[in-house]
Scaffold this motif. Structure first.
Motif, PDB file in Angstrom:
ATOM      1  N   ILE A  47      -3.570  11.745   3.634  1.00  0.00           N
ATOM      2  CA  ILE A  47      -3.989  10.548   4.377  1.00  0.00           C
ATOM      3  C   ILE A  47      -5.513  10.523   4.518  1.00  0.00           C
ATOM      4  CG2 ILE A  47      -3.855   9.295   6.564  1.00  0.00           C
ATOM      5  CD1 ILE A  47      -1.047  10.549   6.934  1.00  0.00           C
ATOM      6  N   LYS A  48      -6.070  11.680   4.836  1.00  0.00           N
ATOM      7  CA  LYS A  48      -7.508  11.791   5.052  1.00  0.00           C
ATOM      8  C   LYS A  48      -8.301  11.368   3.818  1.00  0.00           C
ATOM      9  CE  LYS A  48     -10.908  15.407   6.202  1.00  0.00           C
ATOM     10  NZ  LYS A  48     -11.046  16.828   6.572  1.00  0.00           N
ATOM     11  N   HIS A  49      -7.835  11.771   2.625  1.00  0.00           N
ATOM     12  CA  HIS A  49      -8.597  11.522   1.403  1.00  0.00           C
ATOM     13  C   HIS A  49      -8.140  10.303   0.611  1.00  0.00           C
ATOM     14  CE1 HIS A  49     -10.793  15.215   2.001  1.00  0.00           C
ATOM     15  NE2 HIS A  49      -9.675  15.899   2.084  1.00  0.00           N
ATOM     16  N   ASN A  50      -7.029   9.681   1.008  1.00  0.00           N
ATOM     17  CA  ASN A  50      -6.518   8.533   0.247  1.00  0.00           C
ATOM     18  C   ASN A  50      -6.261   7.309   1.121  1.00  0.00           C
ATOM     19  OD1 ASN A  50      -5.862   9.796  -2.603  1.00  0.00           O
ATOM     20  ND2 ASN A  50      -5.122  11.252  -1.088  1.00  0.00           N
ATOM     21  N   GLN A  51      -6.779   7.323   2.329  1.00  0.00           N
ATOM     22  CA  GLN A  51      -6.516   6.222   3.251  1.00  0.00           C
ATOM     23  C   GLN A  51      -7.163   4.922   2.765  1.00  0.00           C
ATOM     24  OE1 GLN A  51      -8.504   6.690   7.083  1.00  0.00           O
ATOM     25  NE2 GLN A  51      -9.879   8.181   6.192  1.00  0.00           N
ATOM     26  N   PRO A  52      -6.566   3.751   3.087  1.00  0.00           N
ATOM     27  CA  PRO A  52      -5.261   3.587   3.737  1.00  0.00           C
ATOM     28  C   PRO A  52      -4.131   3.855   2.739  1.00  0.00           C
ATOM     29  CG  PRO A  52      -6.183   1.444   3.193  1.00  0.00           C
ATOM     30  CD  PRO A  52      -7.233   2.457   2.821  1.00  0.00           C
ATOM     31  N   ILE A  53      -3.031   4.397   3.224  1.00  0.00           N
ATOM     32  CA  ILE A  53      -1.939   4.790   2.340  1.00  0.00           C
ATOM     33  C   ILE A  53      -0.609   4.594   3.069  1.00  0.00           C
ATOM     34  CG2 ILE A  53      -2.042   7.213   3.064  1.00  0.00           C
ATOM     35  CD1 ILE A  53      -1.375   7.970   0.151  1.00  0.00           C
ATOM     36  N   SER A  54       0.426   4.297   2.331  1.00  0.00           N
ATOM     37  CA  SER A  54       1.746   4.073   2.932  1.00  0.00           C
ATOM     38  C   SER A  54       2.559   5.355   2.965  1.00  0.00           C
ATOM     39  CB  SER A  54       2.513   3.019   2.134  1.00  0.00           C
ATOM     40  OG  SER A  54       2.852   3.527   0.850  1.00  0.00           O
ATOM     41  N   ARG A  55       3.581   5.382   3.790  1.00  0.00           N
ATOM     42  CA  ARG A  55       4.504   6.518   3.840  1.00  0.00           C
ATOM     43  C   ARG A  55       5.161   6.730   2.480  1.00  0.00           C
ATOM     44  NH1 ARG A  55       4.576   4.053   8.741  1.00  0.00           N
ATOM     45  NH2 ARG A  55       4.780   5.321  10.657  1.00  0.00           N
ATOM     46  N   ALA A  56       5.525   5.622   1.815  1.00  0.00           N
ATOM     47  CA  ALA A  56       6.189   5.725   0.512  1.00  0.00           C
ATOM     48  C   ALA A  56       5.286   6.395  -0.515  1.00  0.00           C
ATOM     49  CB  ALA A  56       6.595   4.333   0.028  1.00  0.00           C
ATOM     50  N   SER A  57       3.993   6.064  -0.484  1.00  0.00           N
ATOM     51  CA  SER A  57       3.051   6.685  -1.424  1.00  0.00           C
ATOM     52  C   SER A  57       2.901   8.177  -1.153  1.00  0.00           C
ATOM     53  CB  SER A  57       1.687   5.994  -1.330  1.00  0.00           C
ATOM     54  OG  SER A  57       1.760   4.662  -1.756  1.00  0.00           O
ATOM     55  N   ILE A  58       2.890   8.541   0.125  1.00  0.00           N
ATOM     56  CA  ILE A  58       2.802   9.958   0.485  1.00  0.00           C
ATOM     57  C   ILE A  58       4.026  10.707  -0.036  1.00  0.00           C
ATOM     58  CG2 ILE A  58       2.721  11.616   2.398  1.00  0.00           C
ATOM     59  CD1 ILE A  58       1.294   9.390   4.024  1.00  0.00           C
ATOM     60  N   ALA A  59       5.199  10.123   0.164  1.00  0.00           N
ATOM     61  CA  ALA A  59       6.435  10.764  -0.309  1.00  0.00           C
ATOM     62  C   ALA A  59       6.413  10.924  -1.823  1.00  0.00           C
ATOM     63  CB  ALA A  59       7.641   9.931   0.123  1.00  0.00           C
ATOM     64  N   LYS A  60       5.902   9.916  -2.523  1.00  0.00           N
ATOM     65  CA  LYS A  60       5.851   9.971  -3.984  1.00  0.00           C
ATOM     66  C   LYS A  60       4.897  11.055  -4.457  1.00  0.00           C
ATOM     67  CE  LYS A  60       5.164   7.027  -8.039  1.00  0.00           C
ATOM     68  NZ  LYS A  60       4.833   5.662  -8.518  1.00  0.00           N
ATOM     69  N   GLN A  61       3.730  11.183  -3.795  1.00  0.00           N
ATOM     70  CA  GLN A  61       2.726  12.175  -4.191  1.00  0.00           C
ATOM     71  C   GLN A  61       3.177  13.605  -3.897  1.00  0.00           C
ATOM     72  OE1 GLN A  61      -1.445  11.655  -3.206  1.00  0.00           O
ATOM     73  NE2 GLN A  61      -1.181   9.432  -3.050  1.00  0.00           N
ATOM     74  N   THR A  62       3.878  13.792  -2.801  1.00  0.00           N
ATOM     75  CA  THR A  62       4.229  15.141  -2.356  1.00  0.00           C
ATOM     76  C   THR A  62       5.606  15.596  -2.817  1.00  0.00           C
ATOM     77  OG1 THR A  62       5.171  14.319  -0.283  1.00  0.00           O
ATOM     78  CG2 THR A  62       2.813  14.884  -0.283  1.00  0.00           C
TER      79      THR A  62
END
Length: 385
Positions: free
Chosen positions: A21-36
């Motif tokens: 979130i810190k380095h890719n903001q603004p970002i969605s929960r779905a994008s976080i789930a996809k990246q991780t």
């Protein structure tokens, strides 16, 4: 053991989401789930914890496809503050940085080379109090202190094992500074935290393999590989200033003869210059060179040659994609950078590797160690929460 492993995984997942979130903001929960690769449920739980602590801000919903909407997440920069400290032989810099490494406030203060560790740590405590009061900073938002200094540091124990420049040996810095300030404290080598700052916020943001080379009162290096500080077994990786270039050479402060830094560092250059005529500062030596005095030209050009040799040796050993040169006085004498780059690419860097990396100048300059120390404090202490 199973409970410990589960707790560790939760801690690592939370840190991963926090950093994304810190380095890719603004970002969605779905994008976080996809990246991780984490499940949407896990991501939502972690986001909820971070939001509850006041770290996150949710923006209005935005369209991301046919009929689908998503909430974007951003960091609240001022939600977390930390103190960054640079300690050097004759001065210290104390500052407060936010979650993005922005400097909220800072100050530069003189210190005596003979000052005891306890006196220095008490002074740090006083300056932190002054800064927070003067700038009306809520001390509850400050999560800890990071200290960067020259020398060998046991970063896990927070102990300064040995620092030639400070004259310190086996100083339990983290423990003592916590007693004075009440804050948790992390301690590390100055170039390691400066390299971290340049990687996260400065000249080599986005690099996967960064080497930072520091030339001034000492000579050293630090490496960031895939976002992590390369430490070696005892956190002493990068101490290139004490590699031997001539076993019959000049004596070094460390007690060995012919160390690399005896051909480059400021005290050695002044010692050599004083054999010709009295000279107190490195600025005087550069002015003598600009005036065309042959002995001064020789001393500085020899130092620049050894810097270029150092770049070649580091590139051959570690194959970085980026090399940062951090050279004291380069702001006053910018020709230094051009000369080093010319020496590297025309004479000293092995030809097959000349196109494999880029050379950068330190972007954060004298604030780099302070910013890096503060950011390291946030990373380490966030892991422990």
């Amino acid at each position: 053991m199973k409970k410990h492993d589960q707790d560790f995984m939760k801690q690592q997942n939370r840190l991963t989401v926090f950093e994304i979130i810190k380095h890719n903001q603004p970002i969605s929960r779905a994008s976080i789930a996809k990246q991780t690769g984490m499940s949407p449920t896990t991501v939502s739980r972690i986001v909820g914890e971070l939001a509850e602590r006041g770290y996150l801000l949710e923006s209005e919903q935005v369209s991301v496809g046919l009929g689908r909407r998503s909430t974007l997440l951003e960091m609240v920069d001022a939600s977390v503050l930390s103190v960054g400290v640079e300690l050097d032989r004759h001065q210290m810099i104390v500052g407060i940085v936010d979650i993005q490494g922005n400097v909220v406030c800072s100050g530069k203060y003189p210190r005596s080379a003979e000052e005891s560790p306890d006196a220095t740590l008490k002074l740090i405590g006083e300056k932190i109090n002054q800064l927070t009061l003067l700038h009306e900073i809520d001390g509850n938002r400050v999560i800890g202190i990071g200290v960067g200094l020259p020398g060998i540091v046991d970063n896990d124990a927070g102990v300064v094992v040995f620092s030639v420049q400070l004259g310190w040996k086996n100083v339990r810095l983290a423990e003592r500074l916590k007693e004075i300030t009440g804050y948790e404290v992390v301690v590390d080598n100055e170039l390691k935290v400066k390299a971290l700052a340049e990687h996260l916020k400065g000249a080599t943001k986005g690099s996967s393999r960064t080497a930072l080379l520091g030339f001034g009162n000492g000579v050293g290096s630090a490496f960031i590989f895939e976002g992590e500080i390369y430490r070696g077994k005892t956190n002493s990786a990068g101490e290139i200033g004490h590699t031997t270039v001539d076993p019959n050479g000049m004596m070094c402060d460390c007690g060995k003869a012919g160390c690399l830094q005896t051909y480059i560092n400021i005290s050695s250059l002044l010692s050599e210059a004083n054999k010709i005529r009295p000279m107190r500062t490195i600025e005087e030596l550069f002015e003598a060179r600009r005036a065309g005095e042959r002995w001064a030209c020789y001393l500085i050009e020899r130092a620049l040659m050894y810097i270029a040799i150092t770049v070649n040796n580091v590139v051959c050993m570690y194959n970085p994609d980026s090399v940062i040169l951090s050279v004291e006085l380069a702001d006053k004498y910018p020709e230094v950078y051009e000369e080093i780059e010319e020496l590297c690419m025309s004479r000293f860097v092995w030809e097959p590797l000349r196109e494999s990396f880029s050379i950068f100048r330190s972007e954060l300059q004298e604030q780099g160690v302070m910013i890096g120390s503060g950011l390291l404090s946030q990373i380490k202490l966030f892991e422990l929460e």
